[in-house]
Design an enzyme around this catalytic site. Structure first.
Site, PDB file in Angstrom:
ATOM      1  N   HIS A 269     -14.163  -0.264   2.880  1.00  0.00           N
ATOM      2  CA  HIS A 269     -13.497  -1.038   3.937  1.00  0.00           C
ATOM      3  C   HIS A 269     -13.323  -0.241   5.233  1.00  0.00           C
ATOM      4  CE1 HIS A 269     -11.624  -3.869   0.668  1.00  0.00           C
ATOM      5  NE2 HIS A 269     -12.907  -4.051   0.838  1.00  0.00           N
TER       6      HIS A 269
ATOM      7  N   ASN B  26      -3.089   1.355 -13.291  1.00  0.00           N
ATOM      8  CA  ASN B  26      -2.374   0.581 -12.260  1.00  0.00           C
ATOM      9  C   ASN B  26      -0.927   0.378 -12.696  1.00  0.00           C
ATOM     10  OD1 ASN B  26      -3.177  -0.666  -9.706  1.00  0.00           O
ATOM     11  ND2 ASN B  26      -2.407  -2.571 -10.579  1.00  0.00           N
ATOM     12  N   LEU B  27      -0.061   0.295 -11.705  1.00  0.00           N
ATOM     13  CA  LEU B  27       1.353   0.100 -11.990  1.00  0.00           C
ATOM     14  C   LEU B  27       1.604  -1.207 -12.719  1.00  0.00           C
ATOM     15  CD1 LEU B  27       3.949   1.655 -11.388  1.00  0.00           C
ATOM     16  CD2 LEU B  27       4.088   0.465  -9.193  1.00  0.00           C
TER      17      LEU B  27
END
Ligand code: APR
Ligand code: ZN
Length: 235
Positions: free
Chosen positions: A109, A202-203
């Site tokens: 990105h 991941n959380l």
């Protein structure tokens, strides 16, 4: 199959470095509608507003206290010590992977610390402040510089090479990404179809957790170093 690890990272890996994620309750998209600051149409309609938004992000990234955390450092160590290839594909526009020492990094990105010119297409290191009157040092035209970031509706950078790496990787890990934005959210399926081991760090559950063979929940600064230790021990 090659000994190749591809690690996809998102905003969650930089959260513990003090950079806000996008979709959390206190995330960036709570203060700003993406369509106001992160689309080509927004830049056309109100370039000054879009420049202010990214100038503020850039100033914060360069501020004291924003440093790579243990997760970035562990991935740099993985690249150094793994007996094979390690590629980081990041959706983040910050430079924390590079500052941590990672060399093989692709910014899907774009990069906050770069600017590009819509007149001559040159990409250069960005100045701290970009504005509607900034003059391109390459072509001398004013008002055509933009942050070198990929907005909604634009093509991600380097996708072809990334897909090739995914189709020939033995391990695919995703760290700190919610799985809302494609094509990155679909990378796990490409890697799994190619026979790679897949792990999500991941959380919280992401939108694409179901696609991973293994899921580890917790903050990146604890989970990533633990995972890297295991990979290096078992290699
Ligand atoms: N450790 C691990 N994961 C975390 C942490 C942490 N400390 N903090 C938050 N997370 C997780 C959240 O649970 C969430 O799933 O990171 C994810 C962040 O999600 P998003 O804010 O949606 O960020 P990201 O997935 O990178 O967004 C993708 O959307 O608009 C954009 O272009 C922007 O690249 C960005 C893209
Ligand atoms: Zn130019």
């Amino acid at each position: 199959m090659s000994r190749r690890i591809v690690v996809l990272t998102g905003a969650g890996i930089s959260a513990e470095s003090g950079i806000r994620t996008f979709r959390a309750a206190d995330g960036l998209w709570e203060d700003h509608r993406p369509e106001d600051v992160a689309t080509p149409e927004a830049f056309e309609a109100d370039p000054a507003l879009v420049h202010r938004f990214y100038n503020a992000r850039r100033a914060h990234l360069s501020s004291d206290g924003v440093e790579p955390n243990a997760a970035h450092l562990a991935l740099a160590r993985l690249e150094q010590e793994y007996d094979g290839d390690v590629l980081i594909v990041t959706q983040n526009i910050d430079d924390l992977h590079e500052r941590a020492g990672s060399r093989n990094v692709l910014h899907l990105h774009g990069e906050l610390l770069k600017m590009s010119c819509t007149e001559c297409a040159a990409v250069r290191d960005a100045w701290p402040e970009l504005g509607v009157d900034s003059i391109c040092p390459g072509c001398g035209v004013s008002g055509r510089l933009r942050p070198h970031v990929v907005w909604f509706g634009e093509m991600p950078i380097g996708l072809e090479g990334i897909l090739e790496a995914l189709e020939d990787c033995s391990v695919f890990a995703a760290v700190g990404t919610s799985g809302n934005v494609y094509p990155a959210a679909g990378f796990v399926h490409v890697a799994a179809a190619a026979g790679a081991q897949t792990v999500e760090l991941n959380l919280e559950p992401s939108e694409v957790s179901f696609g991973f063979a293994e899921v580890r929940r917790g903050p990146a600064a604890s989970e990533v170093p633990r995972w890297v230790d295991e990979v290096l021990t078992n290699q």
